[in-house]
Design a protein around this motif. Structure first.
Motif, mmCIF file in Angstrom:
data_model
loop_
_atom_site.group_PDB
_atom_site.id
_atom_site.type_symbol
_atom_site.label_atom_id
_atom_site.label_comp_id
_atom_site.label_asym_id
_atom_site.label_seq_id
_atom_site.Cartn_x
_atom_site.Cartn_y
_atom_site.Cartn_z
ATOM 1 N N LEU A 128 0.883 -1.284 0.039
ATOM 2 C CA LEU A 128 0.060 -0.064 0.114
ATOM 3 C C LEU A 128 0.888 1.162 -0.086
ATOM 4 O O LEU A 128 1.802 1.357 0.962
ATOM 5 C CB LEU A 128 -0.926 -0.128 1.330
ATOM 6 N N MET A 129 0.710 2.137 -0.851
ATOM 7 C CA MET A 129 1.341 3.352 -0.996
ATOM 8 C C MET A 129 0.588 4.813 -0.799
ATOM 9 O O MET A 129 -0.397 4.754 -1.542
ATOM 10 C CB MET A 129 1.980 3.685 -2.416
ATOM 11 N N GLY A 130 0.630 5.210 0.537
ATOM 12 C CA GLY A 130 -0.130 6.343 0.872
ATOM 13 C C GLY A 130 -1.494 6.020 0.530
ATOM 14 O O GLY A 130 -2.308 6.827 0.071
ATOM 15 N N PRO A 131 -2.223 5.038 1.368
ATOM 16 C CA PRO A 131 -3.674 4.589 1.052
ATOM 17 C C PRO A 131 -4.742 5.696 1.482
ATOM 18 O O PRO A 131 -4.377 6.289 2.473
ATOM 19 C CB PRO A 131 -3.855 3.118 1.791
ATOM 20 N N GLY A 132 -5.817 5.969 0.966
ATOM 21 C CA GLY A 132 -6.905 6.778 1.219
ATOM 22 C C GLY A 132 -7.670 6.225 2.502
ATOM 23 O O GLY A 132 -7.425 4.917 2.822
ATOM 24 N N GLY A 133 -8.086 6.960 3.103
ATOM 25 C CA GLY A 133 -9.075 6.280 4.045
ATOM 26 C C GLY A 133 -8.442 6.030 5.549
ATOM 27 O O GLY A 133 -8.985 5.389 6.429
ATOM 28 N N VAL A 134 -7.208 6.565 5.671
ATOM 29 C CA VAL A 134 -6.383 6.274 6.756
ATOM 30 C C VAL A 134 -6.440 7.786 7.711
ATOM 31 O O VAL A 134 -5.373 8.174 7.645
ATOM 32 C CB VAL A 134 -5.045 5.879 6.422
ATOM 33 N N GLY A 135 -7.563 7.794 8.438
ATOM 34 C CA GLY A 135 -7.614 8.886 9.436
ATOM 35 C C GLY A 135 -7.824 10.205 8.680
ATOM 36 O O GLY A 135 -7.835 11.299 9.267
ATOM 37 N N THR A 136 -8.314 10.364 7.436
ATOM 38 C CA THR A 136 -8.734 11.347 6.647
ATOM 39 C C THR A 136 -9.728 12.385 7.068
ATOM 40 O O THR A 136 -9.891 13.297 6.790
ATOM 41 C CB THR A 136 -8.807 11.354 5.094
ATOM 42 N N THR A 137 -10.696 11.473 7.992
ATOM 43 C CA THR A 137 -12.053 12.438 8.306
ATOM 44 C C THR A 137 -11.501 13.016 9.670
ATOM 45 O O THR A 137 -12.459 13.659 10.224
ATOM 46 C CB THR A 137 -13.074 11.403 8.561
ATOM 47 N N ARG A 138 -10.364 12.783 10.509
ATOM 48 C CA ARG A 138 -10.360 13.246 11.745
ATOM 49 C C ARG A 138 -9.693 14.541 11.630
ATOM 50 O O ARG A 138 -9.279 14.927 12.771
ATOM 51 C CB ARG A 138 -9.495 12.004 12.473
ATOM 52 N N ALA A 139 -9.128 15.027 10.600
ATOM 53 C CA ALA A 139 -8.559 16.206 10.765
ATOM 54 C C ALA A 139 -8.856 16.950 9.358
ATOM 55 O O ALA A 139 -9.187 16.431 8.402
ATOM 56 C CB ALA A 139 -7.006 16.158 10.634
ATOM 57 N N LEU A 140 -8.392 18.323 9.321
ATOM 58 C CA LEU A 140 -8.793 18.942 8.185
ATOM 59 C C LEU A 140 -7.910 18.342 6.956
ATOM 60 O O LEU A 140 -7.054 17.734 7.026
ATOM 61 C CB LEU A 140 -8.493 20.595 8.324
ATOM 62 N N PRO A 141 -8.651 18.507 5.579
ATOM 63 C CA PRO A 141 -7.853 17.832 4.426
ATOM 64 C C PRO A 141 -6.640 18.555 4.234
ATOM 65 O O PRO A 141 -6.444 19.665 4.512
ATOM 66 C CB PRO A 141 -8.807 18.019 3.370
ATOM 67 N N THR A 142 -5.629 17.813 3.857
ATOM 68 C CA THR A 142 -4.388 18.478 3.161
ATOM 69 C C THR A 142 -4.613 19.360 2.188
ATOM 70 O O THR A 142 -5.441 19.275 1.330
ATOM 71 C CB THR A 142 -3.430 17.371 2.794
ATOM 72 N N ALA A 143 -3.491 20.303 1.748
ATOM 73 C CA ALA A 143 -3.832 21.177 0.622
ATOM 74 C C ALA A 143 -3.621 20.137 -0.747
ATOM 75 O O ALA A 143 -4.731 20.706 -1.505
ATOM 76 C CB ALA A 143 -2.426 21.963 0.574
ATOM 77 N N GLY A 144 -3.215 19.155 -0.625
ATOM 78 C CA GLY A 144 -3.125 18.370 -1.852
ATOM 79 C C GLY A 144 -4.517 17.662 -1.802
ATOM 80 O O GLY A 144 -4.874 17.615 -3.133
ATOM 81 N N LEU A 145 -5.230 17.064 -0.825
ATOM 82 C CA LEU A 145 -6.260 16.670 -1.297
ATOM 83 C C LEU A 145 -7.492 17.373 -1.480
ATOM 84 O O LEU A 145 -8.239 17.136 -2.215
ATOM 85 C CB LEU A 145 -6.912 15.872 0.416
ATOM 86 N N ASN A 146 -7.548 18.643 -0.935
ATOM 87 C CA ASN A 146 -8.205 19.834 -1.345
ATOM 88 C C ASN A 146 -8.353 20.037 -2.844
ATOM 89 O O ASN A 146 -9.230 20.261 -3.550
ATOM 90 C CB ASN A 146 -7.975 20.981 -0.430
ATOM 91 N N ALA A 147 -6.985 19.932 -3.421
ATOM 92 C CA ALA A 147 -6.840 20.318 -4.732
ATOM 93 C C ALA A 147 -7.370 19.286 -5.634
ATOM 94 O O ALA A 147 -7.850 19.199 -6.768
ATOM 95 C CB ALA A 147 -5.184 20.378 -5.036
ATOM 96 N N LEU A 148 -7.243 17.971 -5.178
ATOM 97 C CA LEU A 148 -7.932 16.832 -5.758
ATOM 98 C C LEU A 148 -9.371 16.751 -5.829
ATOM 99 O O LEU A 148 -9.798 16.963 -6.824
ATOM 100 C CB LEU A 148 -7.377 15.483 -5.158
ATOM 101 N N LEU A 149 -9.678 16.886 -4.663
ATOM 102 C CA LEU A 149 -11.490 17.081 -4.565
ATOM 103 C C LEU A 149 -11.878 18.288 -5.210
ATOM 104 O O LEU A 149 -13.191 18.477 -5.716
ATOM 105 C CB LEU A 149 -11.645 17.256 -2.998
ATOM 106 N N GLY A 150 -11.161 19.436 -5.363
ATOM 107 C CA GLY A 150 -11.560 20.645 -5.928
ATOM 108 C C GLY A 150 -11.476 20.744 -7.405
ATOM 109 O O GLY A 150 -11.758 21.482 -8.086
ATOM 110 N N TYR A 151 -11.003 19.669 -8.114
ATOM 111 C CA TYR A 151 -10.739 19.681 -9.668
ATOM 112 C C TYR A 151 -11.979 20.008 -10.439
ATOM 113 O O TYR A 151 -11.763 20.799 -11.345
ATOM 114 C CB TYR A 151 -10.010 18.423 -10.093
ATOM 115 N N TYR A 152 -12.900 19.242 -10.220
ATOM 116 C CA TYR A 152 -14.079 19.618 -11.065
ATOM 117 C C TYR A 152 -15.063 20.526 -10.375
ATOM 118 O O TYR A 152 -16.092 20.734 -10.941
ATOM 119 C CB TYR A 152 -14.903 18.225 -10.999
ATOM 120 N N GLN A 153 -14.673 21.097 -9.240
ATOM 121 C CA GLN A 153 -15.290 22.250 -8.717
ATOM 122 C C GLN A 153 -15.163 23.744 -9.197
ATOM 123 O O GLN A 153 -14.268 24.044 -10.158
ATOM 124 C CB GLN A 153 -15.413 22.370 -7.234
#
Length: 286
Positions: A128-153
């Protein structure tokens, strides 16, 4: 861009009434490579620097995950990781494979973990390389995750947004990423079906909290009993999923090893291909 020796065959496999595109090469124990969830991702492109080396020892199976590439553009947004796990398990069933090793990057790492939890008999070892879903709901999203999730917004997808995500967040040294790769990813990311129904997005609506809980493995009581031999490889400079997630997995799963790669971002298998190929082949072939 690719380093694939020998013939790589591609075909479409129908799983649960939906089509999954699959590439395959090599022989030996089955290893399934599960790609990440960034815009324009596909299986073969994400593992272009690894398929050939792994195929020297293994039967390498590389699907486009549901919602990506040439697979059907639909996933269950109420339980994304569960749907991915069911899809990959169903793919193994259709291919007549009783059990396979799983290699998963980010989104694909979450798919691997969920399949191992839901159908442990289908999984051998995991890398597993940097798997998703590992504590990501317990803190604010990283800048990279925000960029990923905001791509289509906002103003919608653009080549500049994708270039920034890849060069600033996906790898440690953005200068190593060629324009050709960005062009390929951008073309795939603006497929009209994908734009209309992005496969990876922020949960919303009245059931959003339940979906977030389903997407966090640290809340899954089954994780401490997940005994599959697992190697977690995490870039020390990952700006999408926090490296602390690797320590959490190693401290929770009973047979989990952790390798923290210096000067490496989220895309370990591409950025540190030689290191990754050596570690993965040795671990899976043990």
């Amino acid at each position: 861009m690719t380093s694939i020796d020998g013939e790589l065959t591609e075909r479409t496999v129908r799983v649960g009434g939906r089509e999954i595109q699959v590439g395959e090469t090599g022989s030996g124990p089955a290893v399934v490579l599960l790609h990440g969830g960034g815009p324009g991702a596909t299986g073969i492109a994400n593992y272009s620097r690894n398929i050939g080396e792994l195929a020297r020892r293994f039967r390498v199976i590389v699907p486009d995950l549901p919602g990506y590439g040439r697979s059907e553009k639909w996933i269950d947004h109420s339980d994304p990781f569960g749907y991915l796990g069911r899809s990959i398990g169903g793919l193994l069933d259709e291919l007549g494979i009783d059990s396979a090793h799983l290699v998963g990057n980010s989104y694909g790492g979450a798919a691997a973990l969920r399949l191992a939890l839901d159908r442990p008999d289908k999984v051998g070892r995991m890398v597993l390389m940097g798997p998703g879903g590992v504590g990501t709901t317990r803190a604010l999203p990283t800048a990279g995750l925000n960029a990923l999730l905001g791509y289509y917004q906002g103003e919608g997808p653009s080549r500049d947004k994708l270039r920034r995500f890849i060069r600033e967040y996906l790898v440690f040294d953005g200068g190593t990423v060629p324009e050709e790769l960005i062009d390929q990813r951008y073309a795939a990311s603006v497929d009209p079906e994908v734009v209309a129904n992005p496969p990876l997005r922020r949960p919303s609506g009245p059931l959003a909290l339940r979906t977030l809980w389903r997407m966090d493995f640290t809340r899954d009581s089954r994780l401490p009993a997940l005994a599959h031999p697992t190697l977690v490889i995490w870039g020390a400079n990952d700006r999408v999923n926090r490296p602390e997630g690797g320590r959490m997995l190693a401290g929770t799963m009973p047979n989990c090893d952790l390798y923290l790669a210096a000067n490496t971002g989220h895309w370990v298998q591409w950025e540190r291909a030689e290191l990754f190929n050596t570690l993965a082949a040795a671990f899976l072939g043990d």
